[in-house]
Design a protein around this motif. Structure first.
Motif, PDB file in Angstrom:
ATOM      1  N   ALA A 199       0.825  -1.205   0.000  1.00  0.00           N
ATOM      2  CA  ALA A 199       0.000   0.000   0.000  1.00  0.00           C
ATOM      3  C   ALA A 199       0.861   1.259   0.000  1.00  0.00           C
ATOM      4  N   ALA A 200       0.316   2.327  -0.575  1.00  0.00           N
ATOM      5  CA  ALA A 200       1.043   3.598  -0.649  1.00  0.00           C
ATOM      6  C   ALA A 200       1.366   4.141   0.740  1.00  0.00           C
ATOM      7  N   SER A 201       0.442   3.966   1.678  1.00  0.00           N
ATOM      8  CA  SER A 201       0.671   4.464   3.034  1.00  0.00           C
ATOM      9  C   SER A 201       1.847   3.753   3.697  1.00  0.00           C
ATOM     10  N   VAL A 202       1.967   2.449   3.454  1.00  0.00           N
ATOM     11  CA  VAL A 202       3.084   1.684   4.019  1.00  0.00           C
ATOM     12  C   VAL A 202       4.403   2.153   3.397  1.00  0.00           C
ATOM     13  N   ILE A 203       4.379   2.411   2.097  1.00  0.00           N
ATOM     14  CA  ILE A 203       5.585   2.899   1.423  1.00  0.00           C
ATOM     15  C   ILE A 203       6.011   4.235   1.997  1.00  0.00           C
ATOM     16  N   GLN A 204       5.064   5.141   2.143  1.00  0.00           N
ATOM     17  CA  GLN A 204       5.397   6.481   2.638  1.00  0.00           C
ATOM     18  C   GLN A 204       5.979   6.426   4.041  1.00  0.00           C
ATOM     19  N   MET A 205       5.413   5.577   4.892  1.00  0.00           N
ATOM     20  CA  MET A 205       5.924   5.452   6.256  1.00  0.00           C
ATOM     21  C   MET A 205       7.270   4.731   6.282  1.00  0.00           C
ATOM     22  N   THR A 206       7.391   3.682   5.488  1.00  0.00           N
ATOM     23  CA  THR A 206       8.627   2.907   5.483  1.00  0.00           C
ATOM     24  C   THR A 206       9.797   3.720   4.939  1.00  0.00           C
ATOM     25  N   ARG A 207       9.510   4.661   4.068  1.00  0.00           N
ATOM     26  CA  ARG A 207      10.571   5.514   3.531  1.00  0.00           C
ATOM     27  C   ARG A 207      11.207   6.386   4.601  1.00  0.00           C
ATOM     28  N   GLY A 208      10.565   6.434   5.767  1.00  0.00           N
ATOM     29  CA  GLY A 208      11.171   7.152   6.884  1.00  0.00           C
ATOM     30  C   GLY A 208      12.476   6.529   7.346  1.00  0.00           C
ATOM     31  N   ALA A 209      12.754   5.303   6.871  1.00  0.00           N
ATOM     32  CA  ALA A 209      14.014   4.641   7.217  1.00  0.00           C
ATOM     33  C   ALA A 209      15.213   5.425   6.729  1.00  0.00           C
ATOM     34  N   ILE A 210      14.987   6.369   5.804  1.00  0.00           N
ATOM     35  CA  ILE A 210      16.086   7.188   5.308  1.00  0.00           C
ATOM     36  C   ILE A 210      16.739   7.978   6.446  1.00  0.00           C
ATOM     37  N   VAL A 211      15.948   8.310   7.474  1.00  0.00           N
ATOM     38  CA  VAL A 211      16.494   9.035   8.631  1.00  0.00           C
ATOM     39  C   VAL A 211      17.555   8.189   9.328  1.00  0.00           C
ATOM     40  N   ILE A 212      17.275   6.909   9.469  1.00  0.00           N
ATOM     41  CA  ILE A 212      18.207   5.998  10.158  1.00  0.00           C
ATOM     42  C   ILE A 212      19.505   5.879   9.385  1.00  0.00           C
ATOM     43  N   PHE A 213      19.400   5.618   8.086  1.00  0.00           N
ATOM     44  CA  PHE A 213      20.601   5.411   7.271  1.00  0.00           C
ATOM     45  C   PHE A 213      21.387   6.705   7.074  1.00  0.00           C
ATOM     46  N   THR A 214      20.678   7.816   6.919  1.00  0.00           N
ATOM     47  CA  THR A 214      21.372   9.092   6.761  1.00  0.00           C
ATOM     48  C   THR A 214      22.131   9.452   8.022  1.00  0.00           C
ATOM     49  N   CYS A 215      21.539   9.173   9.164  1.00  0.00           N
ATOM     50  CA  CYS A 215      22.208   9.413  10.442  1.00  0.00           C
ATOM     51  C   CYS A 215      23.497   8.604  10.528  1.00  0.00           C
ATOM     52  N   ALA A 216      23.412   7.316  10.194  1.00  0.00           N
ATOM     53  CA  ALA A 216      24.588   6.441  10.277  1.00  0.00           C
ATOM     54  C   ALA A 216      25.661   6.862   9.282  1.00  0.00           C
ATOM     55  N   PHE A 217      25.270   7.154   8.033  1.00  0.00           N
ATOM     56  CA  PHE A 217      26.243   7.522   7.000  1.00  0.00           C
ATOM     57  C   PHE A 217      26.873   8.881   7.268  1.00  0.00           C
ATOM     58  N   SER A 218      26.106   9.786   7.895  1.00  0.00           N
ATOM     59  CA  SER A 218      26.657  11.105   8.229  1.00  0.00           C
ATOM     60  C   SER A 218      27.786  10.977   9.245  1.00  0.00           C
ATOM     61  N   VAL A 219      27.624  10.048  10.165  1.00  0.00           N
ATOM     62  CA  VAL A 219      28.675   9.809  11.158  1.00  0.00           C
ATOM     63  C   VAL A 219      29.888   9.144  10.509  1.00  0.00           C
ATOM     64  N   LEU A 220      29.625   8.144   9.666  1.00  0.00           N
ATOM     65  CA  LEU A 220      30.714   7.366   9.066  1.00  0.00           C
ATOM     66  C   LEU A 220      31.514   8.147   8.033  1.00  0.00           C
ATOM     67  N   PHE A 221      30.813   8.900   7.167  1.00  0.00           N
ATOM     68  CA  PHE A 221      31.482   9.507   6.015  1.00  0.00           C
ATOM     69  C   PHE A 221      31.662  11.019   6.108  1.00  0.00           C
ATOM     70  N   LEU A 222      30.871  11.678   6.949  1.00  0.00           N
ATOM     71  CA  LEU A 222      30.994  13.126   7.081  1.00  0.00           C
ATOM     72  C   LEU A 222      31.538  13.557   8.447  1.00  0.00           C
ATOM     73  N   GLY A 223      31.656  12.580   9.344  1.00  0.00           N
ATOM     74  CA  GLY A 223      32.183  12.899  10.668  1.00  0.00           C
ATOM     75  C   GLY A 223      31.225  13.693  11.532  1.00  0.00           C
ATOM     76  N   ARG A 224      29.939  13.605  11.232  1.00  0.00           N
ATOM     77  CA  ARG A 224      28.955  14.346  12.023  1.00  0.00           C
ATOM     78  C   ARG A 224      28.809  13.726  13.406  1.00  0.00           C
ATOM     79  N   ARG A 225      28.543  14.582  14.381  1.00  0.00           N
ATOM     80  CA  ARG A 225      28.292  14.102  15.737  1.00  0.00           C
ATOM     81  C   ARG A 225      26.790  14.090  15.984  1.00  0.00           C
ATOM     82  N   GLN A 226      26.305  12.960  16.459  1.00  0.00           N
ATOM     83  CA  GLN A 226      24.884  12.823  16.751  1.00  0.00           C
ATOM     84  C   GLN A 226      24.652  12.915  18.266  1.00  0.00           C
ATOM     85  N   TYR A 227      23.805  13.845  18.662  1.00  0.00           N
ATOM     86  CA  TYR A 227      23.515  14.034  20.080  1.00  0.00           C
ATOM     87  C   TYR A 227      22.391  13.099  20.528  1.00  0.00           C
TER      88      TYR A 227
END
Length: 236
Positions: free
Chosen positions: A105-133
């Motif tokens: 369903a479209a609603s499931v896709i839209q909600m599941t795409r929120g996983a981008i927050v998780i991966f972006t957070c991890a990649f920002s730390v690994l590749f950009l050296g960002r600090r996560q509070y």
């Protein structure tokens, strides 16, 4: 200060357009029409072609950039070829999500795409050296819980697309969720890569999106030619 005033309208516009994009993409794959006279009606399942259409839309940003930024010279322009990598990441992410539209369903896709927050957070730390509070991590945890609940609800209450049998329905739901979450890995990689580019070079956002669209059109035409020749996707 002007840029700060524009932030809220831009975010609202992105939210509204993103919502309509999801609904229209799902509506598109729900259509069943014959491809020609006397042919049996079939669903519109062309994820690669849909990705090409999106790249054409992105390319329009390059035209807007050329019109609005004509005469302006960048102090540190980015090499054009570096946008090809971002394009491939975007192509992959978009195509995987397009495949997911067919089975969940479209609603499931839209909600599941929120996983981008998780991966972006991890990649920002690994590749950009960002600090996560701590509050960043708390937000990521809430996103993870939300995605888990949405995925479980989808598996426990399958939609009409997966009603053929319990086993098949569950498999299709799992595949759709996996496609959508996998797409966010590529999408997050693209965002981190773009931030790296825009932090290193003097590059206008419209130029970034437009050049990715230009590379995407070239890549898409070559890919669709191959897919049509092999019978994977027939857009002829």
């Amino acid at each position: 200060m002007a840029a700060g005033h524009m932030l809220l309208p831009l975010m609202v516009t992105m939210l509204i357009s993103g919502t309509f994009n999801t609904l229209l993409m799902k509506f598109m794959v729900m259509q069943k029409v014959p491809a020609g006279p006397g042919m049996e009606a079939a669903g519109f399942e062309y994820p690669y072609f849909q990705s090409l259409l999106m790249m054409m839309g992105e390319f329009l940003c390059l035209i807007v950039y050329a019109v609005t930024q004509s005469g302006k010279v960048s102090s540190n322009p980015a090499p054009k070829h570096i946008f090809a990598a971002a394009c491939l990441l975007d192509w992959t992410a978009t195509t995987l999500v397009n495949m997911a539209y067919v089975v969940i369903a479209a609603s499931v896709i839209q909600m599941t795409r929120g996983a981008i927050v998780i991966f972006t957070c991890a990649f920002s730390v690994l590749f950009l050296g960002r600090r996560q509070y701590k509050y960043h991590l708390a937000g990521v945890l809430l996103v993870f819980i939300g995605i888990t609940l949405v995925s479980l609800s989808s598996l426990m209450s399958p939609t009409a697309e997966s009603s053929s049998s319990d086993t098949q329905g569950l498999s299709r739901q799992l595949m759709g969720i996996a496609l959508c979450i996998g797409a966010q890995v590529f999408q997050a990689s693209m965002l981190v890569y773009e931030e790296k580019i825009m932090g290193k070079y003097d590059t206008h956002p419209l130029q970034v999106v437009g050049l990715e669209g230009a590379f995407g059109i070239v890549f898409g035409l070559m890919l669709l030619t191959l897919l049509n020749a092999t019978g994977v996707e027939d857009t002829s």
